[in-house]
Motif scaffolding. Structure first.
Motif, PDB file in Angstrom:
ATOM      1  N   TYR A  23       0.198  -1.288   0.049  1.00  0.00           N
ATOM      2  CA  TYR A  23       0.013   0.174   0.230  1.00  0.00           C
ATOM      3  C   TYR A  23       0.954   0.865  -0.316  1.00  0.00           C
ATOM      4  N   LEU A  24       1.694   1.454   0.850  1.00  0.00           N
ATOM      5  CA  LEU A  24       2.514   2.613   1.393  1.00  0.00           C
ATOM      6  C   LEU A  24       3.792   2.580  -0.226  1.00  0.00           C
ATOM      7  N   VAL A  25       4.329   1.193  -0.743  1.00  0.00           N
ATOM      8  CA  VAL A  25       5.211   2.034  -1.659  1.00  0.00           C
ATOM      9  C   VAL A  25       5.246   0.844  -2.767  1.00  0.00           C
ATOM     10  N   TRP A  71      -6.422   1.475   1.543  1.00  0.00           N
ATOM     11  CA  TRP A  71      -6.323   3.000   1.437  1.00  0.00           C
ATOM     12  C   TRP A  71      -7.803   3.350   1.845  1.00  0.00           C
ATOM     13  N   ASP A  74      -7.243   3.671   5.297  1.00  0.00           N
ATOM     14  CA  ASP A  74      -6.690   4.991   6.290  1.00  0.00           C
ATOM     15  C   ASP A  74      -6.799   6.266   5.919  1.00  0.00           C
ATOM     16  N   THR A  75      -7.982   6.411   4.706  1.00  0.00           N
ATOM     17  CA  THR A  75      -8.522   7.398   4.029  1.00  0.00           C
ATOM     18  C   THR A  75      -9.832   8.466   5.426  1.00  0.00           C
ATOM     19  N   ARG A  87      -3.402   3.614  12.709  1.00  0.00           N
ATOM     20  CA  ARG A  87      -2.667   4.409  11.501  1.00  0.00           C
ATOM     21  C   ARG A  87      -1.447   4.544  12.532  1.00  0.00           C
ATOM     22  N   VAL A  91       2.528   5.075  10.402  1.00  0.00           N
ATOM     23  CA  VAL A  91       2.930   5.335  10.712  1.00  0.00           C
ATOM     24  C   VAL A  91       4.366   3.893  11.640  1.00  0.00           C
ATOM     25  N   LEU A  92       4.033   3.462  12.032  1.00  0.00           N
ATOM     26  CA  LEU A  92       5.116   2.036  12.447  1.00  0.00           C
ATOM     27  C   LEU A  92       5.736   1.729  11.160  1.00  0.00           C
ATOM     28  N   THR A  94       5.799   3.288   8.082  1.00  0.00           N
ATOM     29  CA  THR A  94       6.604   4.132   7.261  1.00  0.00           C
ATOM     30  C   THR A  94       7.648   4.278   7.934  1.00  0.00           C
ATOM     31  N   ASN A 106      12.466   4.808  -1.275  1.00  0.00           N
ATOM     32  CA  ASN A 106      10.874   4.953  -1.751  1.00  0.00           C
ATOM     33  C   ASN A 106      10.118   6.037  -0.893  1.00  0.00           C
ATOM     34  N   MET A 107      10.958   6.407  -0.307  1.00  0.00           N
ATOM     35  CA  MET A 107      10.055   7.696   0.462  1.00  0.00           C
ATOM     36  C   MET A 107      10.863   8.973   0.524  1.00  0.00           C
TER      37      MET A 107
ATOM     38  N   VAL B  68      10.325   5.643  17.474  1.00  0.00           N
ATOM     39  CA  VAL B  68       8.972   6.388  16.595  1.00  0.00           C
ATOM     40  C   VAL B  68       7.779   7.888  16.813  1.00  0.00           C
ATOM     41  N   TYR B  70       5.001   8.218  17.433  1.00  0.00           N
ATOM     42  CA  TYR B  70       3.067   8.179  16.549  1.00  0.00           C
ATOM     43  C   TYR B  70       2.531   9.561  16.547  1.00  0.00           C
ATOM     44  N   PRO B  71       1.075   9.249  16.051  1.00  0.00           N
ATOM     45  CA  PRO B  71      -0.002  10.202  15.426  1.00  0.00           C
ATOM     46  C   PRO B  71      -0.322  10.982  17.173  1.00  0.00           C
ATOM     47  N   VAL B 374      11.588  10.682   8.398  1.00  0.00           N
ATOM     48  CA  VAL B 374      10.277  11.235   7.303  1.00  0.00           C
ATOM     49  C   VAL B 374       8.865  11.096   8.082  1.00  0.00           C
ATOM     50  N   HIS B 375       8.638  10.142   8.936  1.00  0.00           N
ATOM     51  CA  HIS B 375       7.066   9.765   9.404  1.00  0.00           C
ATOM     52  C   HIS B 375       6.618  11.166   9.937  1.00  0.00           C
ATOM     53  N   ASP B 384      -4.682  10.338   2.994  1.00  0.00           N
ATOM     54  CA  ASP B 384      -4.445   9.481   3.573  1.00  0.00           C
ATOM     55  C   ASP B 384      -2.512   9.488   3.515  1.00  0.00           C
ATOM     56  N   LEU B 385      -1.856   7.538   4.168  1.00  0.00           N
ATOM     57  CA  LEU B 385       0.300   8.085   3.570  1.00  0.00           C
ATOM     58  C   LEU B 385       0.221   7.670   2.867  1.00  0.00           C
ATOM     59  N   ARG B 386      -0.528   6.967   1.683  1.00  0.00           N
ATOM     60  CA  ARG B 386       0.117   6.552   0.732  1.00  0.00           C
ATOM     61  C   ARG B 386      -0.061   8.024  -0.399  1.00  0.00           C
ATOM     62  N   LEU B 389       2.683  10.392   1.488  1.00  0.00           N
ATOM     63  CA  LEU B 389       3.935  10.253   0.331  1.00  0.00           C
ATOM     64  C   LEU B 389       4.413  10.439  -0.652  1.00  0.00           C
ATOM     65  N   ARG B 393       7.209  13.574  -1.717  1.00  0.00           N
ATOM     66  CA  ARG B 393       8.540  13.204  -2.172  1.00  0.00           C
ATOM     67  C   ARG B 393       8.603  14.178  -3.540  1.00  0.00           C
TER      68      ARG B 393
END
Lengths: 163, 537
Positions: A23-25, A71, A74-75, A87, A91-92, A94, A106-107, B68, B70-71, B374-375, B384-386, B389, B393
């Motif tokens: 999902y993320l990368v 996705w 997460d939204t 979340r 975040v962990l 990420t 990728n980040m 980390v 966290y939010p 970054v996080h 959302d996180l995707r 990200l 970038r």
């Protein structure tokens, strides 16, 4: 009976690492990333709670099923469960990805892009987010509403009467 | 020449010690002294570490990824990494309590400045208006400290608020982001100065742009936050290394100084300390005693000493700490540019905002976010996180954070005291910090508005809602509990740092500041400690 978020098995965490990394990368995780994701759950904040909300259980369970559902969940989580377990897990992951061999590339923004393309990306991402959020609210909103009206709120372990 | 016992090896302690040794005194330094772990792969850049370390996640995030971010509502844009854990480790014997105040206390070799970002700004006469001396009295010691630690700086608009005293090294290389901000500032300078009272210049940093006294120049590895492997960023442990080579110096790590004993006339006779190895109490004697343990630890030692000797629990009023906020921004002109992580990671630019009252000058530093985690940033984007990200970038090079501090004043309702811990013969430090300077909330709003306008003039956009006001205590600029006063006052010290209550006791850390300007205080701590050592009769 489905397992609780608080006692997620190694297999569930492995599955999450796989889906969430894609999902993320858009890549599968390395064994190193998956192991670090599992280890990170020893100290992830939501595990210090006495219980979890039904909406959080649902968001994580849905997100585990695949990239598109992750996705969507997460939204919803970004707006309505910003510091919830889903979340926190993302975040962990990420944080792990940005510190891991090959994945860190990728980040970061290592490629040059035209300003127009940046604005188009922003616009596309913003519109996509709004559409997904509308769908996600229809799917997850009622569960959160019912949970908020009927269920108890989880507390930190330190807030337990005997804690 | 006297025998001197110093408690603490932080910025104040080591520079007091070096000056005292130069004057021929014999110096013993008592310290808990947790040592710095050796930074790995000294030649590797920020990104190379991620490829070459056996376990990079453990290095960057901790063995269980415990650092980390966290939010939550107070999430910062960066946090102290595991490699700096030794700086904030504390012995079990030391306890604090302070609801609403986040105390950072260090027992490391070199103290809190082992984790600083190297900002060195002289205080001017406005900043020193409540001190019992003027800038001229400090200037020679600023110069001496700049020779010892090496400061990279440029003479620019910030010099009118922070005198440019000393032979500074040429400034560090700027990254594209900082360069662009300075270019924009040059074209809009008169408007920014006249209408917004906003000033921009190069950061003054204790980071070497060329080799200096055995330390190497910055090689732009992008590892500042995680610990510079070249020691280009000055830390007091470098001066401690120098002290080890000097005759007349004795360093005793592994001891937690608890309290001192004194006679009825106020003469200190010994310091009692607990060995962290065997838990036994040991007694150390000297002719003069110097507390340089940092404001909070020094305060506790004084309070414990009075309690042990008289049974009285005192309060030390006037605790100060700068209020601090972080304002993230996007430099629009840099959107889409590729990021270069091999750069100086800490702040490259300093900002100042003049206030109606000169002492209320606002100080800030601008950090461009290239080699940071970054996080903590992407979780704050409103997507959302995707998607976050992907946006990140494309905007990475364009991101920055303005760290801004406001002055603080001594007020009687902010104080420290002690409370006996039941079942032990120890006490815990109790910190009460509840009030803010009159009108501070409105001032913060005004400063944020001014800064947002200034950033707009510089071609940047600071999204509202992302600015973080940090909780009291998080600036780690503690001061004011045992202030210098011109006339004898209980629980205070003379302009020469000599306690009015204990004749052979000297105080040389932030506890003695009667006012806390917005500027980083460490340079003045070092200069004042050298001054006290120099004028000590």
């Amino acid at each position: 009976m489905a397992e609780s978020l608080l006692v997620a098995s190694a297999e569930s965490l492995r599955r999450e690492a796989e889906v969430f990394t894609r999902y993320l990368v858009a890549r599968s995780p390395s064994d190193y990333v998956a192991a670090k994701y599992r280890d990170g759950h020893r100290v992830i904040p939501y595990r210090r709670l006495t219980g979890t909300l039904p909406i959080d259980e649902l968001l994580v369970r849905v997100a585990r099923r695949g990239v598109a559902l992750a996705w969507l969940a997460d939204t919803y989580g970004r707006i309505f469960r910003h510091d919830g377990p889903l979340r926190q897990k993302l975040v962990l992951l990420t944080a792990i990805l940005e510190s891991s061999p090959s994945f860190h590339e990728n980040m970061t923004g290592s490629r040059s892009t035209s300003r127009v393309r940046v604005y188009l990306t922003l616009l596309g991402m913003g519109l996509g987010f709004v559409v997904r959020l509308a769908v996600a609210m229809l799917v997850f909103g009622p569960v959160q509403l019912v949970g908020a009206l009927t269920g108890p709120k989880p507390r930190a372990e330190s807030e337990r009467p005997d804690g | 020449m006297a025998s001197i016992l110093i408690v603490g090896s932080g910025a104040s302690g080591v520079h007091f010690a070096l000056t005292a040794l130069n004057k021929g005194h014999e110096v013993t330094m008592l310290d808990v002294g947790y040592p710095q772990p050796m930074p790995p792969l000294a030649e590797a850049t920020f990104n190379e570490l991620k490829e070459r370390l056996d376990d990079p996640v453990a290095y960057f995030l901790g063995t269980s990824a415990e650092t980390v971010v966290y939010p939550n509502a107070d999430a910062k844009f960066y946090a102290f990494p595991p490699s700096k854990g030794y700086v904030f480790a504390a012995p079990e014997e030391f306890k604090t309590r302070g609801p609403g105040f986040e105390p950072f206390i260090s027992f490391a070799q070199g103290g809190l400045a082992e984790a600083w970002t190297g900002g060195v700004y002289t205080f001017n006469d406005d900043d020193l208006s409540e001190f019992p001396f003027e800038y001229a009295a400090l200037e020679p010691y600023y110069q001496e400290i700049s020779r010892r630690i090496g400061i990279s700086a440029a003479k620019d608009d910030i010099a009118q608020f922070s005198p440019f005293g000393g032979d500074y090294l040429e400034p560090l290389r700027l990254d594209a982001h900082a360069e662009r901000l300075l270019e924009r500032y040059a074209t809009r300078r008169s408007h920014l100065n006249r209408h917004l009272k906003f000033y921009l210049g190069r950061s003054r940093v204790a980071t070497l742009s060329r080799d200096h006294r055995g330390r190497e120049a910055c090689d732009y590895l992008g590892r500042c936050l995680w610990g510079c492997p070249r020691k280009s960023i000055y830390a007091p442990s470098a001066t401690l290394d120098e002290l080890h080579t000097r005759a007349g110096f004795r360093y005793l790590p592994g001891f937690l100084a608890e309290h001192f004993s004194y006679e009825s006339n106020g003469r200190v006779t010994a310091v009692e300390a607990t060995s962290l190895e065997d838990g036994q109490r040991h007694t150390f004697t000297a002719e003069r005693y110097v507390l340089a343990a940092g404001t909070l630890c020094t305060s506790k030692i004084v309070l414990d000493s009075i309690y042990r000797n008289t049974g009285r629990v005192e309060r030390l009023h006037g605790l100060m700490d700068n209020r601090h906020f972080m304002m993230p921004f996007v430099n629009i002109g840099l959107l889409g540019r590729p990021v270069d992580t091999s750069t100086y990671q800490f702040h490259q630019l300093a900002l100042g905002i003049q206030a109606e009252e000169a002492h209320a000058y606002v100080h800030g530093q601008i950090t461009t976010l290239k080699a940071s985690a970054v996080h903590p940033i992407i979780q704050n984007l409103p997507l959302d996180l995707r998607a976050s990200l992907q946006v990140f970038r494309k905007a990475h090079t364009a991101l920055g954070v303005a760290n801004v501090w406001l002055h603080d004043e001594r007020r009687s309702d902010n104080f420290v005291t002690i409370r006996p811990v039941e079942g032990t013969d120890r006490t815990e430090l109790v910190i009460t910090y509840t009030s803010e300077p009159p009108g501070e909330s409105q001032r913060v709003v005004g400063v944020q508005r001014t800064l947002r306008k200034a950033l707009r003039q510089l071609g940047c956009f600071a999204p509202s809602g992302m600015t973080r006001m940090l909780p009291p205590g998080s600036s780690i600029h503690y001061a004011g509990t045992l202030p210098m006063t011109p006339r004898p006052t209980p629980l205070a010290c003379s302009p020469s740092g000599q306690s009015y209550d204990f004749e052979n006791l000297y105080l040389v850390d932030g506890a003695v500041f009667p006012f806390l300007p917005a500027k980083n205080l460490t340079f003045t701590l070092m200069a004042n400690a050298a001054r006290v050592a120099d004028i000590m009769s």
